[in-house]
Design a protein around this motif. Sequence first.
Motif, mmCIF file in Angstrom:
data_model
loop_
_atom_site.group_PDB
_atom_site.id
_atom_site.type_symbol
_atom_site.label_atom_id
_atom_site.label_comp_id
_atom_site.label_asym_id
_atom_site.label_seq_id
_atom_site.Cartn_x
_atom_site.Cartn_y
_atom_site.Cartn_z
ATOM 1 N N VAL A 1 2.733 12.969 -10.753
ATOM 2 C CA VAL A 1 2.173 12.352 -9.548
ATOM 3 C C VAL A 1 3.189 11.333 -9.043
ATOM 4 C CG1 VAL A 1 0.284 11.006 -8.586
ATOM 5 C CG2 VAL A 1 -0.165 12.689 -10.403
ATOM 6 N N PRO A 2 3.720 11.486 -7.836
ATOM 7 C CA PRO A 2 4.770 10.573 -7.349
ATOM 8 C C PRO A 2 4.219 9.173 -7.098
ATOM 9 C CG PRO A 2 4.056 12.046 -5.589
ATOM 10 C CD PRO A 2 3.383 12.527 -6.838
ATOM 11 N N ARG A 3 4.988 8.168 -7.489
ATOM 12 C CA ARG A 3 4.574 6.784 -7.314
ATOM 13 C C ARG A 3 5.692 5.972 -6.675
ATOM 14 N NH1 ARG A 3 -0.174 5.498 -9.870
ATOM 15 N NH2 ARG A 3 -0.939 7.040 -11.374
ATOM 16 N N GLY B 1 0.843 -1.169 0.000
ATOM 17 C CA GLY B 1 0.000 0.000 0.000
ATOM 18 C C GLY B 1 0.887 1.231 0.000
ATOM 19 N N SER B 2 0.259 2.388 -0.043
ATOM 20 C CA SER B 2 1.053 3.613 -0.081
ATOM 21 C C SER B 2 1.764 3.867 1.241
ATOM 22 C CB SER B 2 0.141 4.796 -0.418
ATOM 23 O OG SER B 2 -0.934 4.873 0.491
ATOM 24 N N ILE C 1 1.819 8.260 -1.109
ATOM 25 C CA ILE C 1 1.055 9.237 -0.347
ATOM 26 C C ILE C 1 1.960 10.205 0.404
ATOM 27 C CG2 ILE C 1 -0.607 9.536 1.520
ATOM 28 C CD1 ILE C 1 -1.836 8.496 -1.021
ATOM 29 N N ASP C 2 3.028 9.703 0.994
ATOM 30 C CA ASP C 2 3.936 10.586 1.727
ATOM 31 C C ASP C 2 4.553 11.631 0.801
ATOM 32 O OD1 ASP C 2 3.431 9.347 4.128
ATOM 33 O OD2 ASP C 2 5.134 7.979 3.979
ATOM 34 N N ALA C 3 4.998 11.184 -0.390
ATOM 35 C CA ALA C 3 5.584 12.120 -1.354
ATOM 36 C C ALA C 3 4.528 13.080 -1.890
ATOM 37 C CB ALA C 3 6.232 11.351 -2.502
ATOM 38 N N LEU C 4 3.294 12.587 -2.043
ATOM 39 C CA LEU C 4 2.200 13.443 -2.498
ATOM 40 C C LEU C 4 1.948 14.566 -1.496
ATOM 41 C CD1 LEU C 4 0.122 13.281 -4.946
ATOM 42 C CD2 LEU C 4 -1.514 12.471 -3.251
ATOM 43 N N ARG C 5 1.963 14.216 -0.204
ATOM 44 C CA ARG C 5 1.775 15.236 0.831
ATOM 45 C C ARG C 5 2.894 16.284 0.780
ATOM 46 N NH1 ARG C 5 0.579 10.773 4.752
ATOM 47 N NH2 ARG C 5 -1.689 10.666 4.956
#
Length: 558
Positions: free
Chosen positions: A527-529, A184-185, A537-541
């Motif tokens: 969009v970071p993956r 998961g993320s 999710i952490d990189a997205l934040r």
Amino acid sequence: MTIPALLATRRRLDGAVQAFVSDDEEITFAELDDASRTLAGRLVGAGVTKGSRVGLVMPNGIGWATAALAVMRVGAVLVPLSTLLRPPELLAQLRAAAVTQLVVVPRLRGRDHLDELASAAPGLTEHARRGRPHPDLPSPRWIWTSDEWTSDELPAGAAPAPLVEALGRAVRPADDLAVLFTSGSRDTPKGVLHTHGNGLRAVASSLDSRRIGRGERLYIPMPFFWTGGFGGGLLSALVAGATLLTEAVPEPARTLRFLERERVTLFRGWPDQAARLAAHPAFATTDLSTLRPASLGAVLPPAARPGPGARANLFGMTETFGPYCGSRLDTDLPAGKHGSCGRPFTGVEVRIADPETGTVLPPGTEGEILLRGPNVMRGIAGRHRADVFDADGFYPTADRGLLDADGYLWYRGRLDDMFKVRGATVYPMEVEAALRALPGVTDAYVTDAYVTAAQVTDVSTGPGAAGAAGAAGAAGAAGAVGAREVAAVVVASSLDDPDELAEQARANLSSFKIPTRWLIVRAPHRVPRLASGKVDIDALRRLLVEEGTAGSRKVRSR
């Protein structure tokens, strides 16, 4: 329900048919059977046998398919490993899967994987080439490059053909087929164990919904080291008798020429992959008239594209070897079922339970999705069965959803994705769906972002920022140093005004669910993956906090 039996079937029924076309190469089912048998003999001669765990770090192509089938046809266990992994991540997965032999592409996209491994674990390659365990990674007995793997440089001669055939006959549906990594993320990667029987059964159960049959020319841009490429592509073509079109490194202009030349009939994958092709200038002049209606909508003619939610959202996970729920992708769902995932496939039993108590919930009640059946994984590497399945043999997925009275599954997001803003519960998937339905929006990703007091108080009082301003006031009243916001990264080709997006979203969302921190990007690759392909999710934040802006301020397009 075993790879060696499946190869024999394809040879008998479709020997002269193209099995795979990759860039400028092609191979028939008979040639694939011969090539994988020959390589299997050489691997057995080098020490690979039933139960060996063989890792592959290679790009998509006929070489990957041949190597994977050679491993699996003698009862060894395939461990597909992402070419995107950094050395510490790769070492962690080698340990988790207890890989005994490793095959690494020498160079790919400017990276030298062997050099990277040597820097992360000094002496590993030398130890493995001598068949000696390394102190930090004791399992690998051999490490080869993909060039050596197919050359005459393997450490021993080929095993006799009768031995290879005998090993194939000894493979049973209950034998392990592969260890597939997923995460998961927020989770650490886990190695999911699939058997020949459950993996091939899972693939077969979804073919009708995905409209894959004999004679289909299927293109899937997903890498083979992910379940979507391995099960949804390679093994789907083998089970169905279809031709798989694949590329080592997809690039839009080249891909469009490839699809036109090869007369593709079915394009599956992620929606953003199809959208990226459709946005390319060459798309308008590319002849894709052979595509059938079950393809992703973005690459179909406008008149053939399904309406939002009209087709089932095929729903699955690595633990089920791909989709376990769906409906025919060339047919609209019944009235009242738009937006659902369709019905569970044969071989999977779905139960909805209270995530806290485990109590089974009645139809129409939202809870955690639990799965059981012969299509579901055998287990997770390094974990006891009792730690993976409940007392009734169900796998708790940590996905939220409900089954309606007609047996249709409705996915509501991840249990661990829910967050609260000023005491109100926000589910990212609900907000994402509302944003994706707005004109001009290609995709959207929503999460919570914690911003400092300085960032919060920098928000103006425009309609797109009202929630954040309220959060700032609440934070100040409580003496807090910051606040939690609903934050969104939106992929849009022309929009650049978050206030406009926020105002449009108000028609479908409560005010507390509307994002107050935005980042509008032009390209999906922004969009970071993670290496697993899932959104980081952490990189997205971090991206939202560092580059995003609040409402009533223009967002620079990136």
